[in-house]
Design a protein around this motif. Structure first.
Motif, mmCIF file in Angstrom:
data_model
loop_
_atom_site.group_PDB
_atom_site.id
_atom_site.type_symbol
_atom_site.label_atom_id
_atom_site.label_comp_id
_atom_site.label_asym_id
_atom_site.label_seq_id
_atom_site.Cartn_x
_atom_site.Cartn_y
_atom_site.Cartn_z
ATOM 1 N N SER A 188 8.312 9.470 -0.993
ATOM 2 C CA SER A 188 9.425 9.618 -1.942
ATOM 3 C C SER A 188 9.196 10.722 -2.971
ATOM 4 O O SER A 188 10.096 11.059 -3.740
ATOM 5 C CB SER A 188 9.648 8.294 -2.678
ATOM 6 N N SER A 226 8.098 3.019 -2.158
ATOM 7 C CA SER A 226 8.568 1.796 -2.821
ATOM 8 C C SER A 226 9.916 1.397 -2.233
ATOM 9 O O SER A 226 10.661 2.247 -1.738
ATOM 10 C CB SER A 226 8.769 2.041 -4.316
ATOM 11 N N TYR A 240 5.460 -0.082 0.625
ATOM 12 C CA TYR A 240 4.014 -0.301 0.457
ATOM 13 C C TYR A 240 3.709 -1.401 -0.541
ATOM 14 O O TYR A 240 2.572 -1.870 -0.616
ATOM 15 C CB TYR A 240 3.307 1.002 0.061
ATOM 16 N N TYR A 278 -2.636 23.351 -0.793
ATOM 17 C CA TYR A 278 -1.625 24.393 -0.989
ATOM 18 C C TYR A 278 -2.220 25.744 -0.596
ATOM 19 O O TYR A 278 -3.385 26.014 -0.898
ATOM 20 C CB TYR A 278 -1.200 24.419 -2.469
ATOM 21 N N HIS A 316 6.367 7.794 -10.358
ATOM 22 C CA HIS A 316 7.521 7.296 -9.594
ATOM 23 C C HIS A 316 8.528 8.407 -9.289
ATOM 24 O O HIS A 316 9.737 8.186 -9.344
ATOM 25 C CB HIS A 316 8.208 6.143 -10.318
ATOM 26 N N ALA A 317 8.030 9.596 -8.987
ATOM 27 C CA ALA A 317 8.947 10.704 -8.689
ATOM 28 C C ALA A 317 9.809 10.357 -7.479
ATOM 29 O O ALA A 317 9.360 9.697 -6.541
ATOM 30 C CB ALA A 317 8.141 11.960 -8.401
HETATM 31 P P1 NDP Z 1 4.792 13.142 -6.569
HETATM 32 O O1 NDP Z 1 4.300 12.650 -7.869
HETATM 33 O O2 NDP Z 1 6.011 13.990 -6.520
HETATM 34 O O3 NDP Z 1 5.043 11.921 -5.578
HETATM 35 C C1 NDP Z 1 4.178 10.851 -5.391
HETATM 36 C C2 NDP Z 1 5.029 9.734 -4.767
HETATM 37 O O4 NDP Z 1 4.195 8.727 -4.224
HETATM 38 C C3 NDP Z 1 5.972 9.056 -5.761
HETATM 39 O O5 NDP Z 1 7.271 9.048 -5.220
HETATM 40 C C4 NDP Z 1 5.402 7.646 -5.888
HETATM 41 O O6 NDP Z 1 6.488 6.744 -6.147
HETATM 42 C C5 NDP Z 1 4.768 7.443 -4.516
HETATM 43 N N1 NDP Z 1 3.662 6.489 -4.450
HETATM 44 C C6 NDP Z 1 2.772 6.167 -5.416
HETATM 45 N N2 NDP Z 1 1.857 5.302 -4.938
HETATM 46 C C7 NDP Z 1 2.172 5.080 -3.639
HETATM 47 C C8 NDP Z 1 1.585 4.299 -2.595
HETATM 48 N N3 NDP Z 1 0.480 3.571 -2.799
HETATM 49 N N4 NDP Z 1 2.168 4.337 -1.377
HETATM 50 C C9 NDP Z 1 3.269 5.076 -1.136
HETATM 51 N N5 NDP Z 1 3.879 5.834 -2.092
HETATM 52 C C10 NDP Z 1 3.318 5.844 -3.318
HETATM 53 O O7 NDP Z 1 3.579 13.958 -5.910
HETATM 54 P P2 NDP Z 1 3.652 15.133 -4.821
HETATM 55 O O8 NDP Z 1 4.468 14.679 -3.692
HETATM 56 O O9 NDP Z 1 3.993 16.412 -5.465
HETATM 57 O O10 NDP Z 1 2.117 15.218 -4.401
HETATM 58 C C11 NDP Z 1 1.529 14.146 -3.699
HETATM 59 C C12 NDP Z 1 0.016 14.172 -3.916
HETATM 60 O O11 NDP Z 1 -0.519 15.345 -3.333
HETATM 61 C C13 NDP Z 1 -0.379 14.219 -5.388
HETATM 62 O O12 NDP Z 1 -1.537 13.442 -5.564
HETATM 63 C C14 NDP Z 1 -0.706 15.680 -5.624
HETATM 64 O O13 NDP Z 1 -1.608 15.868 -6.670
HETATM 65 C C15 NDP Z 1 -1.290 16.059 -4.275
HETATM 66 N N6 NDP Z 1 -1.150 17.475 -3.972
HETATM 67 C C16 NDP Z 1 -2.251 18.127 -3.519
HETATM 68 C C17 NDP Z 1 -2.170 19.454 -3.174
HETATM 69 C C18 NDP Z 1 -3.362 20.139 -2.630
HETATM 70 O O14 NDP Z 1 -3.391 21.395 -2.554
HETATM 71 N N7 NDP Z 1 -4.380 19.398 -2.182
HETATM 72 C C19 NDP Z 1 -0.940 20.229 -3.369
HETATM 73 C C20 NDP Z 1 0.187 19.417 -3.789
HETATM 74 C C21 NDP Z 1 0.064 18.088 -4.084
HETATM 75 P P3 NDP Z 1 6.249 5.196 -6.635
HETATM 76 O O15 NDP Z 1 5.056 5.189 -7.551
HETATM 77 O O16 NDP Z 1 7.507 4.827 -7.344
HETATM 78 O O17 NDP Z 1 6.043 4.412 -5.380
#
Ligand code: NDP
Length: 378
Positions: free
Chosen positions: A195, A218, A236, A325, A368-369
């Protein structure tokens, strides 16, 4: 909060010959939101090399990395990338004032002599590498390779929601996950954290490539991810979420946006002995270099990666990989075509004016993005 909004001014569409400073949001030290400061005194990043492209920023977006970098995440490794001599000591260059913001959609205002792909006046988009000055300012200057023509069918604000997550997802899925447009049909892919920014983009990309996509998110995000094309969705937070996943047909690729405890569960969901790959975006590389120093941190991260890779190949015949990235303008050209074809939609959850950058950070920091948070700069 310690941020100031006192010095807003009108900006022209290109830098005047006399304009040597520009407005933007900077940090002069690492910390919480209070370190974000608005100033009009940032030196304009002019074209300095034949491959430079100077862009007037119309819109930027925020990523979790911006929150982390505001607090000092990755400072050790990023400083080395910015100032290689800094390995010799702290006297060799400072990162401050540091401009955050990894996405840009805007218009080219100036180009170096060897730039052929874009020209002044072109509408472009790009993901700004974390070791470069970011897009929360009037202008940003990148190299031609990092820049791509923006999709025509969407606004700058919508376009700005895509480049950084797109370059990340493509690097992870293609380079680490071994997928591509022509090899994904009938592949079963699991996206954890579907999400968020990377997830909402990856679902659409993989569906455009013909993959079968399962997503964890979620419960209240199910409608969003199904609307983007997810074939199966697992909440989840449900008590039996692990059982639901374990009962499904096994996966060819997992893109893990969550990490932590999810890693072990996800590894067990891959098809054994068939080239299946687990790719996580949540890696200890930067945190390790921050806490242990450059050499120890990199060694520790490298040995952790190696031992997990060996353990997983021996025990289950699955590949364990880290995704990162990577700047890639040509890859964004392909994404631009998919956006204009209506196959990838921008998922903009919230928009903030340039005066409210700290509020945009606060929004993202709440978690919660559901897609992306965008800042309209012009
Ligand atoms: P976001 O913050 O946009 O999205 C994270 C999402 O995960 C939210 O929608 C959140 O919603 C959901 N989430 C949280 N916990 C869980 C869980 N246990 N199971 C399923 N869904 C969950 O992050 P991004 O999409 O931008 O990035 C994702 C990850 O990747 C981050 O940790 C970021 O730091 C990392 N990243 C790493 C990069 C790299 O170069 N290695 C580059 C870009 C990103 P909710 O809590 O409501 O469920």
């Amino acid at each position: 909060a310690g941020w100031s909004l006192s010095c807003r001014r009108n900006v022209s569409s290109s830098p005047s010959r006399l304009q040597s400073c520009m407005p933007g949001w900077v940090i002069d030290q690492y910390g919480t939101n209070g370190v974000l400061t608005y100033t009009e005194d940032i030196p304009v990043p002019t074209v300095n090399s034949p491959s430079d492209v100077m862009i007037k920023v119309y819109a930027a977006s925020l990523n979790p990395l911006d929150i982390a970098m505001r607090g000092g995440y990755g400072a050790t490794l990023l400083k080395l990338k910015r100032h290689p001599m800094s390995v010799l000591g702290s006297d060799y260059g400072s990162e401050f004032p540091l401009i955050l913001g990894r996405d840009v959609s805007g218009v080219v205002v100036d180009c170096g002599s060897e730039v052929t792909h874009v020209a002044p006046g072109d509408e472009v988009w790009a993901a700004v590498p974390p070791w470069k000055q970011g897009s929360l300012a009037e202008f940003v200057t990148l190299t031609e390779y990092e820049v791509s023509h923006k999709p025509k069918s969407v606004s700058h604000a919508e376009a700005a929601s895509i480049p950084y997550v797109a370059n990340t997802a493509l690097s992870a899925l293609v380079n680490a996950g071994g997928l591509c447009r022509d090899s994904s049909s009938n592949k079963r892919v699991l996206i954890t954290g579907g999400s968020g920014g990377v997830g909402t983009f990856s679902i659409q990309l993989l569906k455009a490539w013909g993959a079968h996509v399962t997503v964890t998110c979620s419960q209240n995000a199910e409608g969003l991810v199904r609307g983007l094309g997810a074939d199966e969705v697992v909440d989840y937070t449900a008590e039996d979420a692990s059982e639901q996943l374990e009962m499904m047909e096994k996966f060819d690729v997992v893109l893990d946006n969550v990490g932590g405890e999810t890693e072990q569960l996800a590894l067990g969901l891959l098809k054994p002995w068939s080239g299946a790959k687990y790719v996580t975006l949540v890696t200890p590389l930067l945190p390790n270099t921050d806490s242990m120093g450059l050499l120890n941190g990199m060694c520790q991260a490298g040995s952790s990666l190696q031992s997990k890779a060996i353990q997983n190949i021996i025990s289950g015949g699955v590949f364990y990989r880290w995704g990162f990235y990577a700047p890639d303008g040509p890859a964004l050209d392909d994404v631009s075509r998919l956006v204009d074809a209506g196959k990838i939609l921008p998922v903009v959850e919230a928009q903030f004016p340039f005066t409210q950058v700290p509020q945009a950070f606060q929004k993202l920091e709440q978690g919660h993005a559901r897609g992306k948070t965008v800042v309209r700069v012009t």
